[in-house]
Design a protein around this motif. Sequence first.
Motif, mmCIF file in Angstrom:
data_model
loop_
_atom_site.group_PDB
_atom_site.id
_atom_site.type_symbol
_atom_site.label_atom_id
_atom_site.label_comp_id
_atom_site.label_asym_id
_atom_site.label_seq_id
_atom_site.Cartn_x
_atom_site.Cartn_y
_atom_site.Cartn_z
ATOM 1 N N ASP A 21 -20.934 -4.016 -12.996
ATOM 2 C CA ASP A 21 -21.636 -5.275 -12.188
ATOM 3 C C ASP A 21 -21.634 -6.579 -13.209
ATOM 4 O OD1 ASP A 21 -21.874 -3.834 -10.024
ATOM 5 O OD2 ASP A 21 -24.107 -3.443 -10.426
ATOM 6 N N GLU A 22 -20.805 -6.651 -14.146
ATOM 7 C CA GLU A 22 -20.594 -7.742 -14.922
ATOM 8 C C GLU A 22 -20.590 -9.199 -14.140
ATOM 9 O OE1 GLU A 22 -17.677 -9.896 -18.500
ATOM 10 O OE2 GLU A 22 -17.102 -8.133 -17.192
ATOM 11 N N ILE A 26 -23.553 -12.215 -13.534
ATOM 12 C CA ILE A 26 -23.190 -13.842 -13.832
ATOM 13 C C ILE A 26 -23.715 -14.723 -12.519
ATOM 14 C CG2 ILE A 26 -21.457 -15.572 -13.883
ATOM 15 C CD1 ILE A 26 -19.695 -13.643 -15.754
ATOM 16 N N LEU A 27 -23.512 -14.043 -11.468
ATOM 17 C CA LEU A 27 -23.915 -14.936 -10.290
ATOM 18 C C LEU A 27 -25.251 -14.754 -10.129
ATOM 19 C CD1 LEU A 27 -21.011 -13.641 -7.967
ATOM 20 C CD2 LEU A 27 -21.037 -15.639 -8.777
ATOM 21 N N SER A 28 -26.049 -13.750 -10.320
ATOM 22 C CA SER A 28 -27.311 -13.578 -10.316
ATOM 23 C C SER A 28 -28.117 -14.747 -11.172
ATOM 24 C CB SER A 28 -27.830 -12.272 -10.466
ATOM 25 O OG SER A 28 -27.248 -11.237 -9.494
ATOM 26 N N ARG A 29 -27.594 -14.598 -12.355
ATOM 27 C CA ARG A 29 -28.302 -15.593 -13.192
ATOM 28 C C ARG A 29 -28.202 -17.262 -12.825
ATOM 29 N NH1 ARG A 29 -26.132 -12.055 -17.124
ATOM 30 N NH2 ARG A 29 -24.471 -13.371 -17.450
ATOM 31 N N ALA A 30 -26.970 -17.536 -12.095
ATOM 32 C CA ALA A 30 -26.529 -18.747 -11.702
ATOM 33 C C ALA A 30 -27.046 -19.141 -10.700
ATOM 34 C CB ALA A 30 -24.774 -18.910 -11.641
ATOM 35 N N ASP A 48 -29.648 -19.208 -2.250
ATOM 36 C CA ASP A 48 -28.221 -19.481 -2.554
ATOM 37 C C ASP A 48 -27.209 -18.419 -2.303
ATOM 38 O OD1 ASP A 48 -29.127 -21.846 -3.933
ATOM 39 O OD2 ASP A 48 -29.177 -21.272 -5.844
ATOM 40 N N ALA A 49 -27.832 -17.511 -1.104
ATOM 41 C CA ALA A 49 -26.630 -16.585 -0.997
ATOM 42 C C ALA A 49 -25.369 -17.184 -0.323
ATOM 43 C CB ALA A 49 -27.229 -15.704 0.317
ATOM 44 N N ASN A 50 -25.352 -18.444 0.251
ATOM 45 C CA ASN A 50 -24.119 -18.763 0.695
ATOM 46 C C ASN A 50 -23.113 -19.355 -0.396
ATOM 47 O OD1 ASN A 50 -24.169 -18.440 3.656
ATOM 48 N ND2 ASN A 50 -25.233 -20.509 4.086
ATOM 49 N N ASN A 75 -17.045 -17.818 -14.208
ATOM 50 C CA ASN A 75 -17.999 -19.068 -14.634
ATOM 51 C C ASN A 75 -17.299 -20.419 -14.140
ATOM 52 O OD1 ASN A 75 -20.093 -17.726 -16.242
ATOM 53 N ND2 ASN A 75 -18.422 -17.021 -17.518
ATOM 54 N N TYR A 76 -16.058 -20.395 -14.026
ATOM 55 C CA TYR A 76 -15.634 -21.923 -13.592
ATOM 56 C C TYR A 76 -15.688 -21.827 -12.195
ATOM 57 C CZ TYR A 76 -12.913 -25.775 -13.550
ATOM 58 O OH TYR A 76 -12.290 -27.420 -13.338
ATOM 59 N N ALA A 77 -15.572 -20.711 -11.470
ATOM 60 C CA ALA A 77 -15.875 -20.851 -9.959
ATOM 61 C C ALA A 77 -17.235 -21.195 -9.555
ATOM 62 C CB ALA A 77 -15.612 -19.517 -9.202
#
Length: 313
Positions: A21-22, A26-30, A48-50, A75-77
Amino acid sequence: MDKEVGFRDRDEALAVLGERDEFINILSRAFACKIASRGDSALLAGEDANKAARVLKELRFLYRQGMKITAQEVNYAVELVKGGDGEQLHELFADTILVTAKGKHIRPKTLGQREYLKVIRKNDVTFGIGPAGTGKTYLAVVMAVAALRRKELSRIVLTRPAVEAGERLGFLPGDLQEKVDPYLRPLYDALSDILGGDLFQKFMARNIIEIAPLAYMRGRTLEDAFIILDEAQNTTSNQMKMFLTRLGLNAKMVITGDLSQIDLPRGQKSGLYEAVNILNGVEKIGVHEFESKDVIRNPVVARIVEAYEKYEG
């Protein structure tokens, strides 16, 4: 708001969500949302689910195009979506320049890289300036190989100044190939990666690809060729003028360099710095400047570049 992103199978889910789940982390922190993996789908819940779902869908698209997803793409996305530029993700990830001998799809990885490719396509002479790791030389080589495959030109010429030897290669031991190899090795590596070792050697033997130090360009006219000058920050004013005036008919030049890494003797002006100032705005000559956010090496490299820019600024 709850969202669900589905995948074809568990392999696709693993590639998009990351080992252990790497990428989910990342998404969960962002984003302000929680993400749970459910076999062949991901469930997202929160404010921010969308946005997080948008990133996952674009990463899924990237995977289906044959691209291996790394933390850099994730990260760039995230950065684009958070900055309100999410609509550009799909176009960015869909722009394949060519496929290498090993089946690797080469495409721009940042908006800065995509703009750089547009400048190269539009102009006869392009200056690509920026820090290490932005892909300025590698992408130029990719564009050269793509043009060769389309038979838009008949050869590729790559060159670099041999500053450490003061261009006096005769003082170094060995034959010409052994003398210039240390300076030109990055270009060899890029071409071998793109073409495959066997085809690269075949093209070298037939002079379809020529790699030589800058000193060997004097007195020539380069026609029907894609010409790349790398490490151009280490050219003198006279060397740069000499090189630029080698451009012949049906030819394209790309000149790359990093103005923060000049190795010329103190007090000697960089030919790259001077040329950009003289030629910026001239028809069919383009200049593209990369930023630290275009660095595609280890994320810490971008932070190193930014720290030095702040210190030197």
